[in-house]
Motif scaffolding. Structure first.
Motif, PDB file in Angstrom:
ATOM      1  N   ILE A 200       6.999  -1.288   0.967  1.00 17.11           N
ATOM      2  CA  ILE A 200       5.761  -0.514   0.970  1.00 17.11           C
ATOM      3  C   ILE A 200       5.245  -0.300   2.391  1.00 17.11           C
ATOM      4  N   SER A 201       4.459   0.779   2.536  1.00 15.90           N
ATOM      5  CA  SER A 201       3.836   1.092   3.819  1.00 15.90           C
ATOM      6  C   SER A 201       2.558   1.886   3.560  1.00 15.90           C
ATOM      7  N   GLU A 202       1.604   1.781   4.476  1.00 15.55           N
ATOM      8  CA  GLU A 202       0.369   2.552   4.355  1.00 15.55           C
ATOM      9  C   GLU A 202       0.521   3.946   4.959  1.00 15.55           C
ATOM     10  N   LYS A 203       1.596   4.177   5.703  1.00 13.57           N
ATOM     11  CA  LYS A 203       1.831   5.472   6.331  1.00 13.57           C
ATOM     12  C   LYS A 203       3.239   5.955   5.978  1.00 13.57           C
ATOM     13  N   PRO A 204       3.427   7.267   5.896  1.00 15.19           N
ATOM     14  CA  PRO A 204       4.762   7.765   5.543  1.00 15.19           C
ATOM     15  C   PRO A 204       5.824   7.431   6.583  1.00 15.19           C
ATOM     16  N   ASP A 205       5.401   7.311   7.851  1.00 13.22           N
ATOM     17  CA  ASP A 205       6.353   6.996   8.916  1.00 13.22           C
ATOM     18  C   ASP A 205       6.083   5.616   9.518  1.00 13.22           C
ATOM     19  N   GLY A 206       5.398   4.767   8.750  1.00 16.54           N
ATOM     20  CA  GLY A 206       5.124   3.409   9.222  1.00 16.54           C
ATOM     21  C   GLY A 206       6.260   2.468   8.897  1.00 16.54           C
ATOM     22  N   LYS A 207       6.144   1.242   9.351  1.00 13.66           N
ATOM     23  CA  LYS A 207       7.149   0.240   9.032  1.00 13.66           C
ATOM     24  C   LYS A 207       6.971  -0.223   7.583  1.00 13.66           C
ATOM     25  N   PHE A 208       8.024  -0.121   6.802  1.00 14.84           N
ATOM     26  CA  PHE A 208       7.970  -0.539   5.406  1.00 14.84           C
ATOM     27  C   PHE A 208       8.261  -2.026   5.295  1.00 14.84           C
TER      28      PHE A 208
ATOM     29  N   SER B 146      -2.936   3.424  -5.253  1.00 16.77           N
ATOM     30  CA  SER B 146      -2.960   2.356  -4.246  1.00 16.77           C
ATOM     31  C   SER B 146      -2.993   2.887  -2.818  1.00 16.77           C
ATOM     32  N   ARG B 147      -2.799   4.201  -2.678  1.00 15.80           N
ATOM     33  CA  ARG B 147      -2.722   4.842  -1.358  1.00 15.80           C
ATOM     34  C   ARG B 147      -1.629   4.210  -0.503  1.00 15.80           C
TER      35      ARG B 147
END
Length: 333
Positions: free
Chosen positions: A143-151, A120-121
């Motif tokens: 969930i988040s699309e980036k490792p340091d994004g807002k979940f 799912s990336r």
């Protein structure tokens, strides 16, 4: 106009502040177990009960944000990034969540662990979600699309219908990902996640031991599982068992450190495998909890002695690690 003495004192004060800033911001060359661990801003790292996720050459450390002055109606998960496991940059609080399930006052979000789904990336955060009485006993997902994004909060559930409190994470050498969770009625579960990491594929094993703070590592053909007894905030002798397969059978549990030390005052949260060009180091990652001053809780990270079915946590002392070579050595005084 200010007099000469005033200017002299002001100059000395400014020089002192500049020196202090330089000291707090200087690059670390070692990990000092049990001591204050400053981030890139000179603030003590707030990533308690946490986990590590590696993305290419960057390690992301997620944990419970416990600093003073937080909104008591919210729960926070912090994120830090590092290329060397010694120096960490604060990336912000990737979770700032109000009560997602109407759990009431003093609701609980603990032990965040982040998995990456190639399918799912997306980055999928699991955490222990509960009410004040520990009766809800579920995992929460964000969930988040980036490792340091807002979940973003997604849902909660009981894995395969079982109670879940303390959780741990494990990624095997083949990339398969597993959740470890403590089930008060039955014991210590190891379950395989689905490819999208949003659910449970199957149960690998139930170890009928009542343990929390679960962690697993695969090393030279053997799986090593560690856990902590159910004593709340109080440290106890953490123990380990081994198996040739995650499905077991598992050996008898044995102490990982001298019993009288209570794991040097810490509780397990992760076994981190650092594989480099020359060697592989397995590190014990633990929390030294301070329940009355949670913001001052410390970390006990230490390379373990491991091999041939034995795992031992030596007396903690400062050490340095080279993630490129995979070697860890005692830090010079």
């Amino acid at each position: 106009m200010p007099n000469g003495n005033y200017l002299l004192k002001f100059t000395i004060l400014c020089l002192g502040l500049i020196t202090s800033m330089r000291v707090s911001a200087q690059k670390l060359t070692k990990i000092s177990p049990g001591e204050v661990w400053p981030d890139d801003k000179g603030e003590h790292i707030q990533a308690h009960g946490g986990g590590i996720t590696r993305v290419k050459d960057t390690y992301y450390w997620y944990g419970e944000e416990r600093r003073q002055g937080l909104d008591s109606n919210k729960r926070y998960v912090s994120c830090y990034a590092s290329n060397d496991l010694m120096n960490w940059k604060f990336k912000g609080d990737v979770v700032q969540m109000t009560d997602p399930e109407n759990l009431g006052r003093h609701w609980i979000l603990e032990r965040p662990k982040v998995f990456y789904s190639k399918k799912s990336r997306q980055y999928v955060m699991y955490f222990h979600l509960d009410n004040a009485g520990y009766k809800f006993a579920r995992v929460g997902l964000a969930i988040s699309e980036k490792p340091d994004g807002k979940f973003r909060y997604l849902k909660s559930f009981r894995p395969l219908g079982h109670e879940s409190r303390d959780i741990g994470q494990f990624t095997d050498d083949d990339g398969a990902q597993y959740l470890i969770f403590e089930d008060r009625p039955l014991g210590f579960h190891i379950v395989k996640l689905t490819e999208d990491c949003l659910g449970i594929d199957r149960e690998m094993c139930l170890i009928p031991e009542h343990m929390e703070g679960g962690a697993i590592v695969h090393y030279k053909g053997l799986y090593y599982a560690i856990g902590s007894a159910l004593t709340g905030w109080r440290p106890n002798p953490n123990q380990y068992a081994t198996a040739k397969s995650l499905e077991g059978p598992w050996s008898e549990f044995k102490d990982i450190a001298p019993k009288e030390t209570n794991t040097y005052g810490s509780q397990s949260t992760l076994l981190l495998k650092v594989t480099g060009r020359k060697d592989t180091t397995i590190m014990f990652l633990g929390d030294i909890w301070k329940p009355k001053t949670q913001w001052d809780s410390r970390y006990l990270w230490m390379p373990v002695e491991i091999g041939d079915g034995k795992l031992w946590l030596p007396q903690p002392e400062p050490f340095k690690i080279d993630v490129k070579s995979g070697t860890a050595v005692k830090a010079p005084q």
